[in-house]
Design a protein around this motif. Structure first.
Motif, PDB file in Angstrom:
ATOM      1  N   LEU A 146      63.857  19.627  31.730  1.00 15.03           N
ATOM      2  CA  LEU A 146      65.247  19.180  30.618  1.00 15.03           C
ATOM      3  C   LEU A 146      64.426  20.135  29.524  1.00 15.03           C
ATOM      4  N   ALA A 147      63.106  20.004  29.099  1.00 20.89           N
ATOM      5  CA  ALA A 147      62.632  20.646  28.170  1.00 20.89           C
ATOM      6  C   ALA A 147      62.535  22.124  28.420  1.00 20.89           C
ATOM      7  N   SER A 148      62.160  22.517  29.619  1.00 23.68           N
ATOM      8  CA  SER A 148      62.150  24.121  30.083  1.00 23.68           C
ATOM      9  C   SER A 148      63.438  24.488  29.803  1.00 23.68           C
ATOM     10  N   PHE A 149      64.675  23.884  30.279  1.00 24.61           N
ATOM     11  CA  PHE A 149      65.922  24.358  30.245  1.00 24.61           C
ATOM     12  C   PHE A 149      66.246  24.515  28.800  1.00 24.61           C
ATOM     13  N   LYS A 150      65.775  23.566  27.925  1.00 30.63           N
ATOM     14  CA  LYS A 150      66.459  23.543  26.548  1.00 30.63           C
ATOM     15  C   LYS A 150      65.303  24.708  25.787  1.00 30.63           C
ATOM     16  N   GLY A 151      64.472  24.900  26.075  1.00 33.27           N
ATOM     17  CA  GLY A 151      63.411  25.847  25.399  1.00 33.27           C
ATOM     18  C   GLY A 151      62.830  24.933  24.323  1.00 33.27           C
ATOM     19  N   THR A 152      62.169  23.891  24.621  1.00 33.40           N
ATOM     20  CA  THR A 152      61.730  22.958  23.663  1.00 33.40           C
ATOM     21  C   THR A 152      60.188  22.348  24.311  1.00 33.40           C
ATOM     22  N   GLU A 153      59.526  21.811  23.292  1.00 35.05           N
ATOM     23  CA  GLU A 153      58.296  21.358  23.817  1.00 35.05           C
ATOM     24  C   GLU A 153      58.292  20.111  24.789  1.00 35.05           C
ATOM     25  N   ALA A 154      59.374  19.295  24.495  1.00 35.92           N
ATOM     26  CA  ALA A 154      59.363  18.188  25.128  1.00 35.92           C
ATOM     27  C   ALA A 154      60.770  17.634  25.197  1.00 35.92           C
ATOM     28  N   ALA A 155      61.165  16.567  26.067  1.00 38.68           N
ATOM     29  CA  ALA A 155      62.519  15.880  26.160  1.00 38.68           C
ATOM     30  C   ALA A 155      62.387  14.468  26.504  1.00 38.68           C
ATOM     31  N   LEU A 156      63.035  13.567  26.357  1.00 28.89           N
ATOM     32  CA  LEU A 156      62.984  11.835  26.514  1.00 28.89           C
ATOM     33  C   LEU A 156      64.364  11.789  26.625  1.00 28.89           C
ATOM     34  N   VAL A 157      64.253  11.209  27.895  1.00 28.37           N
ATOM     35  CA  VAL A 157      65.806  10.651  28.714  1.00 28.37           C
ATOM     36  C   VAL A 157      66.118   9.094  28.140  1.00 28.37           C
ATOM     37  N   PHE A 158      67.160   8.688  27.741  1.00 28.35           N
ATOM     38  CA  PHE A 158      67.676   7.741  27.373  1.00 28.35           C
ATOM     39  C   PHE A 158      68.716   7.235  28.668  1.00 28.35           C
ATOM     40  N   GLN A 159      69.507   6.052  28.438  1.00 25.65           N
ATOM     41  CA  GLN A 159      70.425   5.556  29.595  1.00 25.65           C
ATOM     42  C   GLN A 159      71.633   6.088  29.364  1.00 25.65           C
ATOM     43  N   SER A 160      72.051   6.346  28.190  1.00 27.94           N
ATOM     44  CA  SER A 160      73.429   7.082  27.954  1.00 27.94           C
ATOM     45  C   SER A 160      73.251   8.075  26.666  1.00 27.94           C
ATOM     46  N   GLY A 161      74.494   8.869  26.548  1.00 22.17           N
ATOM     47  CA  GLY A 161      74.543   9.663  25.125  1.00 22.17           C
ATOM     48  C   GLY A 161      74.461   8.894  24.023  1.00 22.17           C
ATOM     49  N   GLY A 215      76.329  28.364  25.829  1.00 20.80           N
ATOM     50  CA  GLY A 215      75.194  28.881  26.078  1.00 20.80           C
ATOM     51  C   GLY A 215      74.849  29.305  27.380  1.00 20.80           C
ATOM     52  N   LYS A 216      73.837  30.189  27.664  1.00 18.81           N
ATOM     53  CA  LYS A 216      73.428  30.691  28.996  1.00 18.81           C
ATOM     54  C   LYS A 216      73.214  29.657  30.066  1.00 18.81           C
ATOM     55  N   ASN A 217      74.009  29.606  30.983  1.00 23.63           N
ATOM     56  CA  ASN A 217      74.008  28.613  32.104  1.00 23.63           C
ATOM     57  C   ASN A 217      74.025  27.266  31.459  1.00 23.63           C
ATOM     58  N   GLY A 218      74.769  27.017  30.440  1.00 22.08           N
ATOM     59  CA  GLY A 218      75.231  25.818  29.769  1.00 22.08           C
ATOM     60  C   GLY A 218      74.156  25.019  29.162  1.00 22.08           C
ATOM     61  N   ASP A 273      71.486  27.699  22.295  1.00 20.38           N
ATOM     62  CA  ASP A 273      71.302  28.700  22.892  1.00 20.38           C
ATOM     63  C   ASP A 273      72.428  29.752  22.560  1.00 20.38           C
ATOM     64  N   HIS A 274      73.668  29.208  22.465  1.00 19.40           N
ATOM     65  CA  HIS A 274      74.990  29.730  22.458  1.00 19.40           C
ATOM     66  C   HIS A 274      74.916  30.746  21.172  1.00 19.40           C
ATOM     67  N   PHE A 275      73.960  30.096  19.876  1.00 17.21           N
ATOM     68  CA  PHE A 275      74.193  31.030  18.773  1.00 17.21           C
ATOM     69  C   PHE A 275      72.602  31.621  18.420  1.00 17.21           C
ATOM     70  N   LEU A 330      69.685  30.304  18.403  1.00 19.43           N
ATOM     71  CA  LEU A 330      68.794  29.605  17.229  1.00 19.43           C
ATOM     72  C   LEU A 330      67.783  28.771  17.705  1.00 19.43           C
ATOM     73  N   HIS A 331      67.015  29.254  18.864  1.00 17.54           N
ATOM     74  CA  HIS A 331      65.962  28.670  19.303  1.00 17.54           C
ATOM     75  C   HIS A 331      64.901  28.634  18.382  1.00 17.54           C
ATOM     76  N   GLY A 332      64.032  27.471  18.158  1.00 14.25           N
ATOM     77  CA  GLY A 332      63.241  27.191  17.357  1.00 14.25           C
ATOM     78  C   GLY A 332      63.676  26.868  15.935  1.00 14.25           C
ATOM     79  N   ARG A 333      64.841  26.995  15.650  1.00 12.11           N
ATOM     80  CA  ARG A 333      65.436  26.766  14.343  1.00 12.11           C
ATOM     81  C   ARG A 333      66.119  25.357  14.168  1.00 12.11           C
ATOM     82  N   VAL A 334      66.547  24.875  15.404  1.00  3.62           N
ATOM     83  CA  VAL A 334      67.522  23.496  15.542  1.00  3.62           C
ATOM     84  C   VAL A 334      66.179  22.495  15.782  1.00  3.62           C
ATOM     85  N   HIS A 335      66.089  21.439  14.933  1.00  3.22           N
ATOM     86  CA  HIS A 335      64.810  20.703  15.226  1.00  3.22           C
ATOM     87  C   HIS A 335      64.874  19.698  16.327  1.00  3.22           C
TER      88      HIS A 335
END
Length: 391
Positions: A93-108, A214-217, A222-224, A226-231
């Protein structure tokens, strides 16, 4: 008992207002056509944007995970509930979103509750779009932070709030990427510009943008471009991804902090291995299948344009979420029921989810709808729309 009498009174009021709904019990899995009480019904209210719930690679991954790990994880993540499949999913997920890390929860929903309550303290202020999702609203309620609301997508009002809240330790601007009831897109470049001008944090919930924009969803960031500018990016695994869950994508330090402070993460058993494996397979399918997202948008844009040509009011929609604005709550539900009689499920949505005079049936077009499906839907909507005087 008196409390049951009170509940019965409240339910009767819902019935009188035309807002009472019984849950539909479907006899088949999530798909474009589903079975309800022995009838074959065209589904126009599913969040299964890309049709991944039946994708063979996802089903194979789920079955293989059950064979390897069993059906449950056995614990919360911080004890014995983090399996290598969970770790692999978060890295993917982190690779897909272009971030350092990702943390998964049980629901949105629990993702927003956990993230907002973790990052916001009494000395902070959260600044929220008035039409943000209920999970954001509830997440904010769990914090001791000051709260400010700005009118929907009103950048002048957002700037005014940023100016008047400079004394707070942190200012966190929270917005949906795609707004779930109207299907419009947040003005993220403008929000990011204001955040950078006034030293604020940008927090975007991409529940309805994950797998869609965004590219590949990859989502609205990604759509805009703005990588690196959305915290902080919130994503869901419960809609276009085809399974269930949510995640936070951002800095590694943010992940480390939430592991120690986000209560839904700390006190809920982790995803089942089958679900984690399914989500992992879905992200990999997305990376390999740009045609799925392209088909989704072709279907959505064509269908929306056809509805507008017929004269339906589709509000502010600019995504596969396409509301047909009806107005009165009772009339909205009657319109929804009449469509079901004709073989289409289109969920009526009324107050308090939307304003009292903004009742609508919310249509969601998917990549799996065929030309024949959408032609049937248009013909049926035209027939019933004329009966109700909507066109």
């Amino acid at each position: 008992m008196s409390y049951l009498t009170d509940l019965a009174t409240d339910i009767e009021k819902l019935k009188q207002d035309g807002r009472y709904r019984q849950i539909k019990v479907w006899e088949s899995g999530s798909d474009t056509w589903m079975h309800l009480k022995g009838r074959r019904i065209l589904q126009l209210s599913s969040n299964n944007y890309l049709g991944l719930t039946h994708h063979p690679k996802l089903k194979e991954a789920a079955i293989a995970a059950i064979e390897k790990y069993g059906v449950g994880s056995g614990s919360v993540r911080t004890i014995t509930g983090t399996l290598d499949i969970h770790d692999e999913l978060e890295m993917e997920l982190a690779s897909f979103k272009g971030t350092e890390a990702a943390l998964v929860f049980q629901s949105g929903f629990t993702t927003n509750q956990g993230a907002l309550s973790a990052i916001l303290g009494a000395d902070d202020v959260v600044i929220s779009d008035e039409l943000n999702h209920a999970s954001i609203i509830d997440g904010i309620r769990l914090t001791k932070a000051s709260r400010k609301i700005f009118a929907h997508k009103d950048m002048n009002q957002l700037e005014a709030v940023l100016k008047e809240t400079q004394h707070h330790r942190k200012r966190v601007i929270v917005t949906d990427g795609v707004f779930s009831m109207d299907g419009d897109i947040a003005p993220l470049p403008d929000i990011v510009h204001l955040a950078e001008t006034y030293d604020a944090i940008v927090y975007v919930d991409d529940a309805h943008a994950s797998g869609v924009l965004g590219k590949n969803g990859k989502g609205s960031t990604d759509h805009f471009g703005l990588h690196g500018r959305v915290h902080i990016q919130i994503g869901t695994l419960s809609k276009a991804i085809g399974a269930v869950g949510g995640y936070v994508a951002g800095a590694q330090l943010l992940k480390d902090y939430m592991i120690h402070t986000a209560r839904p993460f700390l006190f809920s058993t982790s995803q089942t291995p089958a679900v984690a494996a399914t989500c992992l397979a879905a992200i990999r399918v997305l990376k390999e299948s740009p045609d799925l997202v392209a088909k989704l948008w072709d279907n959505a844009n064509g269908f929306r344009a056809s509805l507008q040509r017929l004269g339906f009011d589709t509000g502010a929609s600019e995504t596969p979420i396409i509301p047909i604005i009806v107005g009165d709550p009772a009339q909205t539900m009657r319109f929804s029921d009449r469509l079901l009689e004709e073989g289409i499920f289109a969920q009526g949505i009324v107050y308090p989810t939307v304003a009292m005079d903004k009742g609508r049936v919310r249509l969601i077009v998917t990549a799996q709808h065929t030309e024949a499906d959408l032609a049937f839907a248009l013909a049926t909507l035209e027939k019933v729309g004329r009966e109700f005087g909507l066109i």
